[in-house]
Design a protein around this motif. Structure first.
Motif, PDB file in Angstrom:
ATOM      1  N   THR A   1      -3.618  12.124  -7.472  1.00 56.65           N
ATOM      2  CA  THR A   1      -2.286  12.712  -7.368  1.00 56.65           C
ATOM      3  C   THR A   1      -1.191  11.660  -7.249  1.00 56.65           C
ATOM      4  OG1 THR A   1      -2.575  12.870  -4.970  1.00 56.65           O
ATOM      5  CG2 THR A   1      -3.163  14.801  -6.284  1.00 56.65           C
ATOM      6  N   ALA A   2      -1.565  10.406  -7.145  1.00 52.78           N
ATOM      7  CA  ALA A   2      -0.565   9.361  -6.969  1.00 52.78           C
ATOM      8  C   ALA A   2      -0.958   8.148  -7.788  1.00 52.78           C
ATOM      9  CB  ALA A   2      -0.419   8.995  -5.494  1.00 52.78           C
ATOM     10  N   LEU A   3      -0.873   8.303  -9.086  1.00 50.91           N
ATOM     11  CA  LEU A   3      -1.315   7.227  -9.966  1.00 50.91           C
ATOM     12  C   LEU A   3      -0.447   5.994  -9.817  1.00 50.91           C
ATOM     13  CD1 LEU A   3      -2.080   9.243 -13.188  1.00 50.91           C
ATOM     14  CD2 LEU A   3      -3.735   8.080 -11.754  1.00 50.91           C
ATOM     15  N   GLY A   4       0.782   6.162  -9.381  1.00 50.65           N
ATOM     16  CA  GLY A   4       1.659   5.011  -9.302  1.00 50.65           C
ATOM     17  C   GLY A   4       1.725   4.379  -7.942  1.00 50.65           C
ATOM     18  N   THR A   5       0.778   4.611  -7.053  1.00 54.57           N
ATOM     19  CA  THR A   5       0.851   4.102  -5.694  1.00 54.57           C
ATOM     20  C   THR A   5      -0.372   3.261  -5.380  1.00 54.57           C
ATOM     21  OG1 THR A   5      -0.134   6.145  -4.886  1.00 54.57           O
ATOM     22  CG2 THR A   5       2.255   6.015  -4.895  1.00 54.57           C
ATOM     23  N   ALA A   6      -0.582   2.225  -6.169  1.00 53.23           N
ATOM     24  CA  ALA A   6      -1.709   1.346  -5.895  1.00 53.23           C
ATOM     25  C   ALA A   6      -1.484   0.527  -4.647  1.00 53.23           C
ATOM     26  CB  ALA A   6      -1.947   0.421  -7.102  1.00 53.23           C
ATOM     27  N   GLY A   7      -0.226   0.281  -4.278  1.00 49.56           N
ATOM     28  CA  GLY A   7       0.069  -0.492  -3.090  1.00 49.56           C
ATOM     29  C   GLY A   7      -0.079  -1.985  -3.348  1.00 49.56           C
ATOM     30  N   VAL A   8       0.267  -2.773  -2.324  1.00 44.80           N
ATOM     31  CA  VAL A   8       0.182  -4.228  -2.410  1.00 44.80           C
ATOM     32  C   VAL A   8      -0.592  -4.734  -1.202  1.00 44.80           C
ATOM     33  CG1 VAL A   8       2.448  -4.426  -1.315  1.00 44.80           C
ATOM     34  CG2 VAL A   8       1.502  -6.363  -2.563  1.00 44.80           C
ATOM     35  N   ARG A   9      -1.503  -5.659  -1.429  1.00 43.09           N
ATOM     36  CA  ARG A   9      -2.283  -6.220  -0.330  1.00 43.09           C
ATOM     37  C   ARG A   9      -1.391  -7.084   0.550  1.00 43.09           C
ATOM     38  NH1 ARG A   9      -7.767  -9.106  -1.404  1.00 43.09           N
ATOM     39  NH2 ARG A   9      -6.427 -10.433  -2.678  1.00 43.09           N
ATOM     40  N   VAL A  10      -1.661  -7.053   1.844  1.00 45.01           N
ATOM     41  CA  VAL A  10      -0.889  -7.862   2.784  1.00 45.01           C
ATOM     42  C   VAL A  10      -1.005  -9.335   2.430  1.00 45.01           C
ATOM     43  CG1 VAL A  10      -0.773  -8.611   5.193  1.00 45.01           C
ATOM     44  CG2 VAL A  10      -0.991  -6.173   4.659  1.00 45.01           C
ATOM     45  N   ARG A  11      -2.212  -9.781   2.076  1.00 39.34           N
ATOM     46  CA  ARG A  11      -2.405 -11.192   1.738  1.00 39.34           C
ATOM     47  C   ARG A  11      -1.534 -11.586   0.546  1.00 39.34           C
ATOM     48  NH1 ARG A  11      -8.381 -12.362   0.573  1.00 39.34           N
ATOM     49  NH2 ARG A  11      -8.489 -12.289   2.872  1.00 39.34           N
ATOM     50  N   THR A  12      -1.444 -10.699  -0.453  1.00 39.32           N
ATOM     51  CA  THR A  12      -0.623 -11.008  -1.629  1.00 39.32           C
ATOM     52  C   THR A  12       0.854 -11.097  -1.261  1.00 39.32           C
ATOM     53  OG1 THR A  12      -2.216  -9.875  -3.060  1.00 39.32           O
ATOM     54  CG2 THR A  12      -0.001 -10.219  -3.938  1.00 39.32           C
ATOM     55  N   LEU A  13       1.325 -10.118  -0.495  1.00 33.20           N
ATOM     56  CA  LEU A  13       2.734 -10.107  -0.109  1.00 33.20           C
ATOM     57  C   LEU A  13       3.076 -11.313   0.759  1.00 33.20           C
ATOM     58  CD1 LEU A  13       5.389  -8.577  -0.252  1.00 33.20           C
ATOM     59  CD2 LEU A  13       4.672  -7.248   1.731  1.00 33.20           C
ATOM     60  N   VAL A  14       2.204 -11.644   1.700  1.00 29.77           N
ATOM     61  CA  VAL A  14       2.449 -12.792   2.582  1.00 29.77           C
ATOM     62  C   VAL A  14       2.481 -14.087   1.772  1.00 29.77           C
ATOM     63  CG1 VAL A  14       1.399 -14.189   4.404  1.00 29.77           C
ATOM     64  CG2 VAL A  14       1.564 -11.715   4.674  1.00 29.77           C
ATOM     65  N   THR A  15       1.556 -14.245   0.853  1.00 28.17           N
ATOM     66  CA  THR A  15       1.508 -15.467   0.041  1.00 28.17           C
ATOM     67  C   THR A  15       2.768 -15.619  -0.809  1.00 28.17           C
ATOM     68  OG1 THR A  15      -0.912 -15.342  -0.066  1.00 28.17           O
ATOM     69  CG2 THR A  15       0.194 -16.704  -1.707  1.00 28.17           C
ATOM     70  N   ILE A  16       3.170 -14.522  -1.466  1.00 32.53           N
ATOM     71  CA  ILE A  16       4.375 -14.598  -2.302  1.00 32.53           C
ATOM     72  C   ILE A  16       5.602 -14.919  -1.452  1.00 32.53           C
ATOM     73  CG2 ILE A  16       5.916 -13.232  -3.753  1.00 32.53           C
ATOM     74  CD1 ILE A  16       3.476 -11.746  -4.795  1.00 32.53           C
TER      75      ILE A  16
ATOM     76  N   ARG B   1      -3.693  -2.796   2.820  1.00 36.60           N
ATOM     77  CA  ARG B   1      -2.734  -2.508   1.750  1.00 36.60           C
ATOM     78  C   ARG B   1      -1.507  -1.809   2.321  1.00 36.60           C
ATOM     79  NH1 ARG B   1      -3.758  -3.095  -3.516  1.00 36.60           N
ATOM     80  NH2 ARG B   1      -5.848  -3.714  -4.124  1.00 36.60           N
ATOM     81  N   LEU B   2      -0.380  -2.231   1.850  1.00 32.15           N
ATOM     82  CA  LEU B   2       0.871  -1.551   2.183  1.00 32.15           C
ATOM     83  C   LEU B   2       1.216  -0.613   1.034  1.00 32.15           C
ATOM     84  CD1 LEU B   2       3.014  -4.511   3.575  1.00 32.15           C
ATOM     85  CD2 LEU B   2       1.644  -2.862   4.861  1.00 32.15           C
ATOM     86  N   VAL B   3       1.409   0.644   1.353  1.00 30.07           N
ATOM     87  CA  VAL B   3       1.745   1.632   0.339  1.00 30.07           C
ATOM     88  C   VAL B   3       2.969   2.412   0.791  1.00 30.07           C
ATOM     89  CG1 VAL B   3      -0.640   1.860  -0.469  1.00 30.07           C
ATOM     90  CG2 VAL B   3       0.173   3.327   1.368  1.00 30.07           C
ATOM     91  N   GLY B   4       3.554   3.104  -0.167  1.00 28.93           N
ATOM     92  CA  GLY B   4       4.652   4.003   0.150  1.00 28.93           C
ATOM     93  C   GLY B   4       5.841   3.300   0.762  1.00 28.93           C
ATOM     94  N   ALA B   5       6.358   3.878   1.870  1.00 29.84           N
ATOM     95  CA  ALA B   5       7.589   3.392   2.489  1.00 29.84           C
ATOM     96  C   ALA B   5       7.436   1.982   3.045  1.00 29.84           C
ATOM     97  CB  ALA B   5       8.021   4.357   3.596  1.00 29.84           C
ATOM     98  N   GLU B   6       6.241   1.644   3.563  1.00 29.82           N
ATOM     99  CA  GLU B   6       6.047   0.304   4.123  1.00 29.82           C
ATOM    100  C   GLU B   6       6.256  -0.775   3.076  1.00 29.82           C
ATOM    101  OE1 GLU B   6       2.943   0.357   7.796  1.00 29.82           O
ATOM    102  OE2 GLU B   6       2.097   0.771   5.824  1.00 29.82           O
ATOM    103  N   ALA B   7       5.580  -0.642   1.965  1.00 29.42           N
ATOM    104  CA  ALA B   7       5.730  -1.636   0.901  1.00 29.42           C
ATOM    105  C   ALA B   7       7.164  -1.665   0.372  1.00 29.42           C
ATOM    106  CB  ALA B   7       4.749  -1.330  -0.229  1.00 29.42           C
TER     107      ALA B   7
END
Length: 434
Positions: A19-34, A85-91
Motif C-alpha cells: 500500500t506504500a510503494l513510495g515509502t522505502a525509507g532511508v537507513r540511519v547509517r546512510t543519512l548519517v554518512t551523507i 530506517r527512517l520513514v514517513g515524517a521522520e525522514a
C-alpha cells in the motif's frame, strides 16, 4: 477479458498488495554518512575561503549552523541503530532540516550568487529516490521557498573588495534554472525509483507464489513417500494388534485396550492410504500431454457457468508449477470476463507450441494493451481499478518456461492471449497430434 485482475481467487491467491510503494525509507547509517560528508565539506569550504583566500565570512553564524547539523547527527546516531530506517515524517523532517541548514549557509554567503547554491538539489533528489511522492513534493516546496527568500534577501558574497553586482535578469535566470533543476530531477528520479520498487515488489510476490506452490507439490511427494515407507511398519503393527485381539479380546483387564489398539492401527492405515491417494491426484506424472494438462487447469472453472472449450494436441510437456499456475491465472481472467464461453486452442509445428486463450467478452481496453504484463497499472491506466499484478505474475511464470506472451483483441470482439514456446523448452518425451 476487459480488465486484468490482481490475482485469481484460487491456487494463486496472493498476499495483500503493498500500500506504500513510495515509502522505502532511508537507513540511519546512510543519512548519517551523507550528513557527515556535508558537514565536512561545509567546514572545509568556510576555512579555505576565510583562511586561505582571506575573504571575510560570518564564521560564528556559519559555525552555529554547521554545529547544529553535527549535533543532530550525533543524536541520530545515538538514538537509532545504524540499520534502522527512517520513514514517513521522520525522514521528511531530517531532509527538510538539511535543506534549511543549507539555506541558512547560502544566506550568509551571497545567496544565489554563491555557486554552491546548486546543492539545494541534493536533499530533494534523496527524497525522490527513497521517500514517497508526497514527501518529495513537500521538499520541493521548501526548496522553492528557500530560493524565493535567497532571491530577495542574503548577505553579500565573500569577495576581495566590493562583490560584483549581478544583473537582475541573471539572478532571475538563476532562480528559474535552479527551480527547474530541482523539479525536473525530483520528478525523473521519483518516477524511475517508483517503477523500480513496483517491479521489485511484484517480483517478490511472484517468487513467493511460486515458492509456496513448489512447497505444496513437494509436500504431496513427501506424503506419498511417507505413506510408502510407513506402510510396512504399520502393517506389522496391525498384524500384531489382530493377533492380540484374538488372544486377549475377552480378557477383562486388557481386552478393551487391545481392541482400541486394533482400531487405531486400522485408522492409521486408512489415513496413510488417503494421503497417498491425494498425492497421486495432485501430481500423478512429471510429464503429461498438453491436452491433459489443459483439462486439469480448466477443471476448477467448470462450475463458473461459462463454457470452456479445449482443443490441444497430445504433445508431452513438463508439468511444472510455473506452467500450471501461469495458465490458471490467465484462464481465470478469461472466465471472469467472458460473456458465455472461453476457447483454449493449441497447435504445434516443427519448432514451436502456440496456445491461444480467447473469450467472447468486451476485450482489453485499447489504452491498456501496450502496458499488459507490467505490475501495478494503477487507476491512471485503468478505469475499472485493476492493478495488472495477476497478468504480470502469469507473464513472469510463463516466461520462465520459455514462453513469449502477446495480448490483443479479436477482430470480432473479445480478448486474445497468445503464448508461444520453443518445443525444446516445453516438450518432453514424444510428440503427437490430436
Amino acid at each position: 477479458m476487459p480488465q486484468p485482475q490482481s490475482l485469481p481467487q484460487g491456487p494463486l491467491q496472493q498476499a495483500p498488495l503493498p500500500t506504500a510503494l513510495g515509502t522505502a525509507g532511508v537507513r540511519v547509517r546512510t543519512l548519517v554518512t551523507i550528513r557527515w560528508m556535508a558537514i565536512a565539506g561545509q567546514s572545509i569550504a568556510f576555512l579555505v575561503v576565510h583562511l586561505l583566500l582571506g575573504f571575510q565570512v560570518p564564521l560564528a553564524a556559519a559555525g552555529a549552523a554547521i554545529l547544529a547539523s553535527a549535533l543532530l547527527n550525533i543524536g541520530l546516531s545515538t538514538l537509532y541503530a545504524p540499520t534502522a530506517r527512517l520513514v514517513g515524517a521522520e525522514a521528511l523532517l531530517h531532509l527538510a532540516f538539511d535543506l534549511l541548514q543549507l539555506g541558512v549557509l547560502l544566506y550568509l554567503t551571497g545567496g544565489l550568487a554563491n555557486p554552491f547554491s546548486v546543492l539545494l538539489v541534493a536533499p530533494v533528489t534523496i527524497s525522490a529516490t527513497l521517500l514517497s511522492a508526497r514527501a518529495t513534493v513537500a521538499l520541493i516546496l521548501i526548496a522553492m521557498a528557500i530560493l524565493g527568500v535567497l532571491w530577495q534577501w542574503s548577505l553579500p558574497l565573500p569577495w576581495a573588495g566590493p562583490p560584483p553586482v549581478l544583473p537582475p535578469i541573471y539572478v532571475l535566470a538563476s532562480i528559474v534554472a535552479l527551480g527547474f533543476t530541482v523539479v525536473f530531477l525530483a520528478i525523473y528520479v521519483l518516477r524511475v525509483s517508483l517503477d523500480a520498487r513496483r517491479w521489485q515488489q511484484a517480483l517478490v510476490i511472484t517468487q513467493a507464489v511460486l515458492e509456496r506452490e513448489t512447497k505444496m507439490s513437494a509436500l504431496g511427494a513427501l506424503a506419498a513417500a511417507s505413506a510408502h515407507e510407513l506402510g510396512g511398519p504399520l502393517g506389522t503393527i496391525s498384524l500384531v494388534a489382530r493377533d492380540l485381539a484374538e488372544t486377549l479380546g475377552d480378557d477383562p483387564d486388557f481386552g478393551e485396550d487391545v481392541a482400541l489398539l486394533d482400531r487405531e492401527a486400522k485408522r492409521c492405515r486408512e489415513i496413510m492410504t488417503d494421503l497417498a491417494h491425494r498425492a497421486e491426484v495432485d501430481a500423478p506424472f512429471p510429464h503429461v500431454p498438453l491436452r491433459v494438462l489443459l483439462h486439469e487447469v480448466v477443471q476448477p472453472f467448470e462450475a463458473s457457468g461459462k463454457r470452456v472449450h479445449v482443443d490441444a494436441p497430445s504433445t508431452v510437456v513438463a508439468r511444472t508449477p510455473e506452467l500450471l499456475h501461469g495458465l490458471v491465472n490467465l484462464i481465470d481472467n478469461a472466465v471472469r470476463h467472458a460473456a458465455r464461453e472461453v476457447r483454449i486452442g493449441a497447435v504445434t509445428d516443427a519448432g514451436t507450441v502456440t496456445l491461444q486463450i480467447t473469450d467472447d467478452g468486451a476485450g482489453f481496453p485499447p489504452e491498456l494493451l501496450p502496458h499488459l504484463g507490467e505490475p501495478y497499472l494503477g487507476p491512471s491506466r485503468s478505469a475499472r481499478g485493476g492493478t495488472g499484478l495477476g497478468i504480470f505474475i502469469a507473464t513472469t511464470l510463463l516466461e520462465r518456461t520459455g514462453g513469449a506472451l502477446t495480448f490483443r483483441n479479436a477482430a470480432g470482439g473479445g480478448a486474445v492471449v497468445e503464448i508461444t514456446w520453443p518445443i525444446a523448452y516445453i516438450a518432453a518425451g514424444t510428440e503427437g497430434q490430436a
